[in-house]
Write an enzyme that holds these catalytic residues in place. Sequence first.
Site, PDB file in Angstrom:
ATOM      1  N   LYS A  86       0.923  -1.254   0.142  1.00  0.00           N
ATOM      2  CA  LYS A  86      -0.061  -0.105   0.079  1.00  0.00           C
ATOM      3  C   LYS A  86       0.851   1.262   0.064  1.00  0.00           C
ATOM      4  O   LYS A  86       0.364   2.510   0.511  1.00  0.00           O
ATOM      5  CB  LYS A  86      -0.919   0.078   1.147  1.00  0.00           C
ATOM      6  CG  LYS A  86      -1.759  -1.361   1.309  1.00  0.00           C
ATOM      7  CD  LYS A  86      -2.532  -1.709  -0.040  1.00  0.00           C
ATOM      8  CE  LYS A  86      -3.579  -0.693  -0.683  1.00  0.00           C
ATOM      9  NZ  LYS A  86      -3.700  -1.085  -2.133  1.00  0.00           N
ATOM     10  N   ASN A 131       1.469  -0.646  -7.351  1.00  0.00           N
ATOM     11  CA  ASN A 131       0.753  -0.919  -8.602  1.00  0.00           C
ATOM     12  C   ASN A 131       0.897   0.287  -9.487  1.00  0.00           C
ATOM     13  O   ASN A 131       0.907   0.534 -10.638  1.00  0.00           O
ATOM     14  CB  ASN A 131      -0.709  -1.440  -8.316  1.00  0.00           C
ATOM     15  CG  ASN A 131      -0.861  -2.787  -7.860  1.00  0.00           C
ATOM     16  OD1 ASN A 131      -0.451  -3.799  -8.745  1.00  0.00           O
ATOM     17  ND2 ASN A 131      -0.962  -2.832  -6.758  1.00  0.00           N
ATOM     18  N   TRP A 132       0.877   1.428  -8.503  1.00  0.00           N
ATOM     19  CA  TRP A 132       1.197   2.533  -9.472  1.00  0.00           C
ATOM     20  C   TRP A 132       2.360   2.486 -10.100  1.00  0.00           C
ATOM     21  O   TRP A 132       2.336   3.263 -11.128  1.00  0.00           O
ATOM     22  CB  TRP A 132       0.946   3.726  -8.457  1.00  0.00           C
ATOM     23  CG  TRP A 132       0.800   5.071  -9.054  1.00  0.00           C
ATOM     24  CD1 TRP A 132       0.729   5.746 -10.351  1.00  0.00           C
ATOM     25  CD2 TRP A 132       1.027   6.419  -8.366  1.00  0.00           C
ATOM     26  NE1 TRP A 132       0.540   7.011 -10.238  1.00  0.00           N
ATOM     27  CE2 TRP A 132       0.707   7.481  -9.219  1.00  0.00           C
ATOM     28  CE3 TRP A 132       0.886   6.732  -6.812  1.00  0.00           C
ATOM     29  CZ2 TRP A 132       0.617   8.895  -8.764  1.00  0.00           C
ATOM     30  CZ3 TRP A 132       0.984   8.188  -6.471  1.00  0.00           C
ATOM     31  CH2 TRP A 132       0.816   9.053  -7.327  1.00  0.00           C
ATOM     32  N   HIS A 138       7.714  -6.816  -2.195  1.00  0.00           N
ATOM     33  CA  HIS A 138       7.318  -6.393  -1.030  1.00  0.00           C
ATOM     34  C   HIS A 138       8.399  -7.115   0.152  1.00  0.00           C
ATOM     35  O   HIS A 138       7.993  -6.728   1.426  1.00  0.00           O
ATOM     36  CB  HIS A 138       5.769  -6.730  -0.569  1.00  0.00           C
ATOM     37  CG  HIS A 138       4.812  -6.290  -0.988  1.00  0.00           C
ATOM     38  ND1 HIS A 138       4.903  -4.987  -1.588  1.00  0.00           N
ATOM     39  CD2 HIS A 138       3.626  -6.626  -1.722  1.00  0.00           C
ATOM     40  CE1 HIS A 138       3.805  -4.314  -2.441  1.00  0.00           C
ATOM     41  NE2 HIS A 138       3.046  -5.492  -2.423  1.00  0.00           N
ATOM     42  N   ARG A 193      -8.214   2.742  -4.040  1.00  0.00           N
ATOM     43  CA  ARG A 193      -9.156   3.204  -3.178  1.00  0.00           C
ATOM     44  C   ARG A 193      -9.397   4.720  -3.271  1.00  0.00           C
ATOM     45  O   ARG A 193     -10.162   5.261  -3.871  1.00  0.00           O
ATOM     46  CB  ARG A 193      -9.056   2.564  -1.676  1.00  0.00           C
ATOM     47  CG  ARG A 193     -10.193   2.743  -1.011  1.00  0.00           C
ATOM     48  CD  ARG A 193      -9.954   1.983   0.474  1.00  0.00           C
ATOM     49  NE  ARG A 193      -9.079   2.868   1.137  1.00  0.00           N
ATOM     50  CZ  ARG A 193      -9.154   3.952   2.037  1.00  0.00           C
ATOM     51  NH1 ARG A 193     -10.334   4.219   2.190  1.00  0.00           N
ATOM     52  NH2 ARG A 193      -8.039   4.496   2.783  1.00  0.00           N
ATOM     53  N   GLY A 234      -6.212   7.032  -2.258  1.00  0.00           N
ATOM     54  CA  GLY A 234      -5.000   7.302  -2.955  1.00  0.00           C
ATOM     55  C   GLY A 234      -4.693   8.876  -2.139  1.00  0.00           C
ATOM     56  O   GLY A 234      -4.104   9.782  -2.855  1.00  0.00           O
TER      57      GLY A 234
END
Length: 306
Positions: A69, A73-74, A121, A262, A264
Amino acid sequence: MTDSKQTGKNDRQVLMEIIHSTTKTSPEDLQINYKGMLYPGVLCSVEMFQALETFEAREDDLLIATYPKNGTNWMIQILYEMVSLVHNREPLLDTTCIEFGNPEILARFKDRPSPRILSTHLNFKNIPKSIYEKKVKILLIVRNPKDTAVSFYNFYNSLPALPSYNAWDSFFKDFMNGKVVFGQYFDFVATWEKHLDDKTMMAITFEEMKEDLPTALKKISDFFHLSLNEEQINLVASRTSFNSMKDKSENTHGKLGDSFFRKGEIGDWKNYFTEDQSKEVDAMFEKYLAETKLGKLLNYDKYCKF
């Protein structure tokens, strides 16, 4: 695990479908403990961790390292867009974290064209040895710990592959004690911070990307020697703004798009944290990061104080 060759889908799409089809059950079934750390049982396995020990990195690999998080993915999307412009190829998302899936998926990394975009991660102590032996360039993305905790809490509750929490307070306790997948935030960051002076490593924050994406993209392009011009930087920025990513998340992440993208936002933690919880994280920051380069980069007082 279904083989992507049998379905006609790439490995990323197969893993997304596996996550979505998972039925929520007990934490014991959804999380595995490997060498004292929790991992998502649907995505990770002992066999995969063992296979990673002999993973062969390439000198021109591009590695993204993040705690969950923190913008994983960004950044994957950003690098795919950048590499597609430089090498004139389709920015097709076909990879996930190197520790996800099975050894067969890992073996298929050998067939991917250079430069390969990798992500993880894992803390620094657990990454494959060949990554630092080959001096692979590593981009570390960090996000302030309070927004990380809130985003992670909502991720746990929205993702079928992770157990749900009935209350924020329960999750916060586990987050602080490292009883969440990929371990405790500060432990993770500390293992990477020790290598921040390595020439092969650069750190950037989620917050600076949110507040000035084109400038952040220029830093990333220069670090990876991708040499994008201003027009290309602006094109990547328009394609990878958070709103743009969220709008096309159904295409990139299937039915789980809203789980991965969600809000950001910066500062959402203020809607969840009690004053005591805030002070507890403040104390951990002082202990682990306050006097470090990474601590200064996080601009803690700006983003983590009421």
